[in-house]
Design a protein around this motif. Structure first.
Motif, PDB file in Angstrom:
ATOM      1  N   GLU A  77      60.567  15.508 122.480  1.00 53.67           N
ATOM      2  CA  GLU A  77      60.424  15.116 121.082  1.00 53.67           C
ATOM      3  C   GLU A  77      59.081  14.425 120.887  1.00 53.67           C
ATOM      4  O   GLU A  77      58.726  13.513 121.626  1.00 53.67           O
ATOM      5  N   LYS A 115      58.080  16.053 108.234  1.00 55.65           N
ATOM      6  CA  LYS A 115      58.927  15.463 109.282  1.00 55.65           C
ATOM      7  C   LYS A 115      58.093  14.504 110.122  1.00 55.65           C
ATOM      8  O   LYS A 115      56.926  14.770 110.391  1.00 55.65           O
ATOM      9  N   ILE A 118      59.107  16.250 115.750  1.00 55.90           N
ATOM     10  CA  ILE A 118      59.417  17.651 116.027  1.00 55.90           C
ATOM     11  C   ILE A 118      59.769  17.788 117.501  1.00 55.90           C
ATOM     12  O   ILE A 118      59.478  16.899 118.308  1.00 55.90           O
ATOM     13  N   THR A 119      60.384  18.902 117.854  1.00 51.98           N
ATOM     14  CA  THR A 119      60.783  19.155 119.231  1.00 51.98           C
ATOM     15  C   THR A 119      60.019  20.344 119.782  1.00 51.98           C
ATOM     16  O   THR A 119      59.933  21.385 119.136  1.00 51.98           O
ATOM     17  N   ARG A 125      58.142  27.177 122.301  1.00 53.90           N
ATOM     18  CA  ARG A 125      58.483  27.203 120.878  1.00 53.90           C
ATOM     19  C   ARG A 125      58.464  25.763 120.367  1.00 53.90           C
ATOM     20  O   ARG A 125      58.581  24.807 121.130  1.00 53.90           O
ATOM     21  N   ALA A 126      58.332  25.653 119.060  1.00 47.99           N
ATOM     22  CA  ALA A 126      58.345  24.333 118.424  1.00 47.99           C
ATOM     23  C   ALA A 126      58.790  24.491 116.986  1.00 47.99           C
ATOM     24  O   ALA A 126      58.872  25.598 116.460  1.00 47.99           O
ATOM     25  N   GLU A 127      59.067  23.378 116.374  1.00 45.32           N
ATOM     26  CA  GLU A 127      59.377  23.381 114.953  1.00 45.32           C
ATOM     27  C   GLU A 127      58.044  23.424 114.197  1.00 45.32           C
ATOM     28  O   GLU A 127      57.151  22.628 114.473  1.00 45.32           O
ATOM     29  N   VAL A 129      55.322  22.767 111.522  1.00 45.00           N
ATOM     30  CA  VAL A 129      55.035  21.681 110.584  1.00 45.00           C
ATOM     31  C   VAL A 129      53.510  21.526 110.439  1.00 45.00           C
ATOM     32  O   VAL A 129      52.760  21.854 111.349  1.00 45.00           O
ATOM     33  N   ALA A 149      55.531  28.000 114.775  1.00 43.81           N
ATOM     34  CA  ALA A 149      56.815  28.164 115.461  1.00 43.81           C
ATOM     35  C   ALA A 149      56.638  28.575 116.922  1.00 43.81           C
ATOM     36  O   ALA A 149      57.515  28.324 117.746  1.00 43.81           O
TER      37      ALA A 149
END
Length: 161
Positions: A77, A115, A118-119, A125-127, A129, A149
């Motif tokens: 995170e 946000k 993010i993780t 992969r990632a969120e 943003v 992404a």
């Protein structure tokens, strides 16, 4: 052969004794005008440099989180806190979260995003943003750090504060 100031006539000694008050005042006035023109440009450049520095710190922290998640084979995170001017990378394992790395950035920098955390996943992969980095002085140019992404991280100039 001895041409010292002591051998000069009295009239010539009096006329070449230094600067007049008017000459000094004119010089100081010109310097004051130059400084008043240059001061706003210098403060804008300092604000832009703070934004660039914070963007570089932010981008490096994101890249570290991405690489560490692959190396450790676990989700990590990534989060930031504007009130503390801090960035934190921590593991997201079942036994709780343990901090891996922390960073600090300039107190005049402001990071805006949808946000605050993010993780990053070990599958690269990632969120997705977009982070916008600004300075508390409104005259600076904003910088955006974009995470896709597929965990690509890029920095571009632009955005609004």
């Amino acid at each position: 052969m001895n041409a010292s100031a002591n051998n000069l006539p009295l009239k010539q000694k009096m006329t070449s004794s230094g600067f007049t008050l008017i000459e000094l005042m004119v010089t100081i006035a010109v310097l004051a005008i130059i400084v008043s023109i240059a001061a706003p440009n210098i403060s804008t450049q300092l604000a832009n440099q703070r934004v660039k520095s914070t963007a570089a710190i932010f981008e490096n922290a994101l890249k570290e989180a991405k690489v560490e998640s692959v190396i450790r084979r676990q989700p990590l995170e990534f989060s930031f806190d504007n009130s503390k001017q801090s960035i934190l990378i921590k593991s997201k394992n079942a036994g709780g979260s343990s901090p891996i790395e922390s960073y600090t950035y300039n107190s005049k920098s402001i990071i805006k995003a949808s946000k605050t955390s993010i993780t990053f996943f070990p599958s690269k992969r990632a969120e997705a943003v977009t982070y916008t980095i600004c300075d508390s002085e409104k005259s600076s140019i904003a910088t955006q750090v974009i995470v896709t992404a597929v965990a690509n991280i890029t920095t571009v100039a632009g955005g609004s504060c």
